[in-house]
Scaffold this motif. Structure first.
Motif, PDB file in Angstrom:
ATOM      1  N   UNK A  17       0.805  -1.219   0.000  1.00  0.00           N
ATOM      2  CA  UNK A  17       0.000   0.000   0.000  1.00  0.00           C
ATOM      3  C   UNK A  17       0.843   1.277   0.000  1.00  0.00           C
ATOM      4  N   UNK A  18       2.167   1.141  -0.098  1.00  0.00           N
ATOM      5  CA  UNK A  18       3.048   2.315  -0.095  1.00  0.00           C
ATOM      6  C   UNK A  18       3.271   2.773  -1.530  1.00  0.00           C
ATOM      7  N   UNK A  19       2.776   3.991  -1.857  1.00  0.00           N
ATOM      8  CA  UNK A  19       2.758   4.446  -3.247  1.00  0.00           C
ATOM      9  C   UNK A  19       4.012   5.179  -3.667  1.00  0.00           C
ATOM     10  N   UNK A  20       4.632   5.936  -2.779  1.00  0.00           N
ATOM     11  CA  UNK A  20       5.787   6.742  -3.153  1.00  0.00           C
ATOM     12  C   UNK A  20       7.020   6.246  -2.401  1.00  0.00           C
ATOM     13  N   UNK A  21       8.187   6.654  -2.896  1.00  0.00           N
ATOM     14  CA  UNK A  21       9.449   6.155  -2.358  1.00  0.00           C
ATOM     15  C   UNK A  21       9.594   6.444  -0.873  1.00  0.00           C
ATOM     16  N   UNK A  22       9.251   7.666  -0.447  1.00  0.00           N
ATOM     17  CA  UNK A  22       9.424   8.009   0.967  1.00  0.00           C
ATOM     18  C   UNK A  22       8.575   7.117   1.859  1.00  0.00           C
ATOM     19  N   UNK A  23       7.348   6.840   1.460  1.00  0.00           N
ATOM     20  CA  UNK A  23       6.477   5.966   2.245  1.00  0.00           C
ATOM     21  C   UNK A  23       7.064   4.562   2.304  1.00  0.00           C
ATOM     22  N   UNK A 142      -8.447  14.486   5.640  1.00  0.00           N
ATOM     23  CA  UNK A 142      -8.249  14.271   4.215  1.00  0.00           C
ATOM     24  C   UNK A 142      -9.228  13.222   3.694  1.00  0.00           C
ATOM     25  N   UNK A 143      -9.806  13.499   2.526  1.00  0.00           N
ATOM     26  CA  UNK A 143     -10.716  12.541   1.914  1.00  0.00           C
ATOM     27  C   UNK A 143      -9.982  11.249   1.596  1.00  0.00           C
ATOM     28  N   UNK A 144      -8.792  11.387   1.075  1.00  0.00           N
ATOM     29  CA  UNK A 144      -8.006  10.221   0.680  1.00  0.00           C
ATOM     30  C   UNK A 144      -6.559  10.410   1.117  1.00  0.00           C
ATOM     31  N   UNK A 145      -6.275  10.132   2.383  1.00  0.00           N
ATOM     32  CA  UNK A 145      -4.882  10.265   2.825  1.00  0.00           C
ATOM     33  C   UNK A 145      -3.997   9.302   2.045  1.00  0.00           C
ATOM     34  N   UNK A 151       0.965  13.189   2.959  1.00  0.00           N
ATOM     35  CA  UNK A 151      -0.420  13.664   3.028  1.00  0.00           C
ATOM     36  C   UNK A 151      -1.161  12.826   4.064  1.00  0.00           C
ATOM     37  N   UNK A 152      -0.731  12.963   5.303  1.00  0.00           N
ATOM     38  CA  UNK A 152      -1.354  12.253   6.416  1.00  0.00           C
ATOM     39  C   UNK A 152      -2.493  13.092   6.981  1.00  0.00           C
ATOM     40  N   UNK A 445       6.705  16.996   9.920  1.00  0.00           N
ATOM     41  CA  UNK A 445       6.697  15.593   9.504  1.00  0.00           C
ATOM     42  C   UNK A 445       6.865  15.463   7.996  1.00  0.00           C
ATOM     43  N   UNK A 446       6.282  16.398   7.235  1.00  0.00           N
ATOM     44  CA  UNK A 446       6.395  16.314   5.778  1.00  0.00           C
ATOM     45  C   UNK A 446       7.834  16.516   5.324  1.00  0.00           C
ATOM     46  N   UNK A 447       8.610  17.329   6.047  1.00  0.00           N
ATOM     47  CA  UNK A 447      10.012  17.544   5.684  1.00  0.00           C
ATOM     48  C   UNK A 447      10.768  16.221   5.645  1.00  0.00           C
ATOM     49  N   UNK A 448      10.486  15.336   6.590  1.00  0.00           N
ATOM     50  CA  UNK A 448      11.185  14.053   6.627  1.00  0.00           C
ATOM     51  C   UNK A 448      10.900  13.264   5.346  1.00  0.00           C
TER      52      UNK A 448
END
Length: 568
Positions: A17-23, A142-145, A151-152, A445-448
């Motif tokens: 379920x992890x869509x992007x590299x950081x996740x 968020x509607x879709x986190x 985008x938490x 948190x987004x900076x990380x």
């Protein structure tokens, strides 16, 4: 820190379920663990990084003269009703009631609370200027986190609020925060751009965003190669093309275009470039629908369109029934000819000729359409997103598009909140003056996540030195089979710590390949390997995380390099 006592669990496989590299990498490296949609627990390794970010932010905010406080996360509804945002903010606001049926929200931002503090605490111009800040947990429903911490729903933000006696003072406070934010992101070791932006739900008459540049960024930003212009694509202006449209070469006629309900389908059916077509979008208006007409290959800018007279804000596309009433046909074939409603044409349409547009009739389009002959030549407006190669708004260069991750946003709010909530002070003549406000946010948190998006390879994270959870990872090879090696590793571990370095000592009884893979995944900048062979030669194997090859170094030389690289 000893690996065996750190409670760190890494994952070999990428979570589905992890869509992007950081996740992906934050989960695999054990920085975070998911609790629910958009909700994450920061594990010890991730928290070390988070605290590094917070420390740099606090140092620069304090250096800029801001005063730290801490406001409640849960806020009374009456403050939001007073400012007018209780309904305006929409479904992003998480609302709740207590046992006495009093309404509250979990704050996504704190303009109302800080304005309430200011009107209670500030009485005179002599107390200004002042800037309050906090590092606080926020919640936006968020509607879709998605994208992990990018985008938490729950996140940590540094938000600051300045109060001044007049707009000139606000400008000074705003520029001080601009400078502080620039220093923060430079110290974090991130490649970033500052761009003009729209105020969104916060409001105000001027704002700028700080974007970490990364190919995976959600936001498109436009920058000029001829000057220092940079803007979020939402606010980057387009110019009306110079010159006149080419002379008509085709006859105006209506042609059958079965099932060509989209620009792509139409262009494919008629074998033309989408740039030779017009698309007509029907949106909700204040009193009646409004038509927006763009070149077929261009994208509507919803922020710009929402500011047009008669257009309902926020911009809402008309439903099928409304489209039928406005065009007298089913959606997919709308065109500007003969429409009985307000019609706005984008600037780029001004020089089009022999173009194609909907005929307001199912399966039919007009071809060979020309302004001045088949349809009245229109006034035009800026309706679209800029694209690569557009002229810069001042005409001094051309625009290029980059992807960015918004990590900071600064606003000049003016007196929007202070007037609504009656936050005033007395000036030197004894007159009550509504204070001029600014607000300034950084997504801690987004900076990380953004740092990882910008700094990684196929093996894992590559932390910028200021963000790394540890300065060095110490890896002994087969330490559990050699008492001599164990003692040497323990001595080296103690010496590194005594030198002021943060060390992750991989004391696990695991294969070297496993330790190396985890070290690269976690992304610690410096790796020292100690082995029996190296011990005999008085050498250590050193490798920087971004290097392809390791090198053997004398023990003292390696220690000197680590201290100079990590501690300056």
């Amino acid at each position: 820190m000893r690996f065996t006592r750190f409670g760190l669990t890494t994952l070999r496989d990428t979570p589905a379920d992890a869509e992007v590299v950081s996740h992906q990498l934050m989960l695999r490296a054990g920085l975070i663990r998911r609790l629910g949609p958009g909700l994450f627990t920061w594990m010890p390794l991730g928290l070390r990084v988070l605290r590094k970010v917070e420390a740099i932010v606090r140092e620069e905010m304090n250096r800029a003269g801001a005063l730290e406080l801490l406001m409640p996360a849960v806020q009374p509804a009456e403050l939001w009703q007073e400012s007018g945002r209780w309904d305006k903010y929409g479904n992003l606001l998480l609302r709740m009631s207590d046992r006495h049926d009093r309404e509250y929200c979990f704050g996504p931002t704190h303009e109302e609370v800080i304005t309430d503090i200011a009107r209670r605490e500030l009485r005179s111009y002599k107390q200004l200027p002042v800037n309050f800040y906090q590092v606080q947990t926020k919640f936006r429903d968020e509607i879709r986190p998605r994208f992990g911490v990018m985008r938490a729903r729950e996140f940590i933000m540094k938000d600051a609020y300045s109060f001044d006696i007049d707009p000139a003072g606000l400008e000074e406070s705003y520029q001080a925060m601009h400078a502080a934010y620039t220093a923060i992101f430079e110290r974090l070791g991130l490649h970033f751009r500052v761009v003009d932006a729209d105020g969104g739900e916060i409001g105000g008459n001027r704002s700028q965003e700080f974007h970490v540049l990364a190919d995976s960024g959600e936001d498109a930003i436009a920058w000029s190669d001829g000057d220092d212009f940079a803007s979020n694509i939402e606010t980057a202006a387009t110019l009306r093309p110079t010159g006149q449209p080419a002379a008509a070469t085709l006859d105006f006629e209506k042609v059958s275009t079965p099932n060509a309900r989209t620009i792509d389908a139409l262009a494919k059916f008629l074998k033309v470039d989408p740039a030779q077509t017009l698309k007509t979008l029907i949106v909700e208006g204040d009193e009646q629908p409004v038509a927006l007409v763009l070149r077929g290959d261009h994208e509507l800018n919803t922020v710009k369109a929402a500011k047009l007279p008669g257009v309902k804000a926020p911009l809402t596309m008309a439903d099928a029934d409304t489209v039928r009433k406005a065009t007298q046909c089913a959606p997919g074939y709308a065109g500007p000819i003969g429409l009985d409603c307000a019609v706005f044409f984008d600037h780029a349409t001004a020089v089009m000729s022999d173009f194609i547009c909907g005929a307001n009739e199912v399966d039919m389009h007009f071809v060979g359409v020309n302004f001045g002959r088949d349809i009245e030549r229109p006034e035009t407006a800026d309706l679209r997103n800029v694209v690569e190669g557009d002229p810069s708004p001042d005409g001094k260069g051309v625009l290029h598009i980059a992807r960015g991750i918004e990590v900071g946003h600064i606003f000049q709010l003016g007196t929007d909140y202070s007037e609504a909530m009656k936050a005033s002070v007395q000036d030197k003549d004894g007159n009550d003056i509504s204070m001029s406000m600014g607000c300034y946010g950084i997504g801690i948190t987004r900076i990380v996540g953004a740092a990882i998006e910008q700094n990684h390879d196929e093996n894992g994270i590559i932390w910028p030195e200021p963000l790394t959870p540890f300065n060095v990872v110490l890896i002994p090879i087969n330490m559990h089979r050699s008492e001599n090696l164990r003692e040497a590793a323990e001595d080296l571990y103690a010496e590194l710590q005594a030198a002021g370095l943060e060390v992750l000592f991989d004391d696990r009884d695991a294969r070297p390949g496993v330790k190396f893979a985890d070290a690269e995944l976690i992304g610690i900048p410096h790796r020292l390997v100690i082995s029996e062979r190296g011990l005999e030669a008085g050498e250590l194997e050193y490798r920087h995380r971004s290097d392809e090859e390791s090198q053997m170094m004398k023990r003292d030389d390696a220690l000197t390099l680590l201290v100079e690289s990590s501690l300056g």
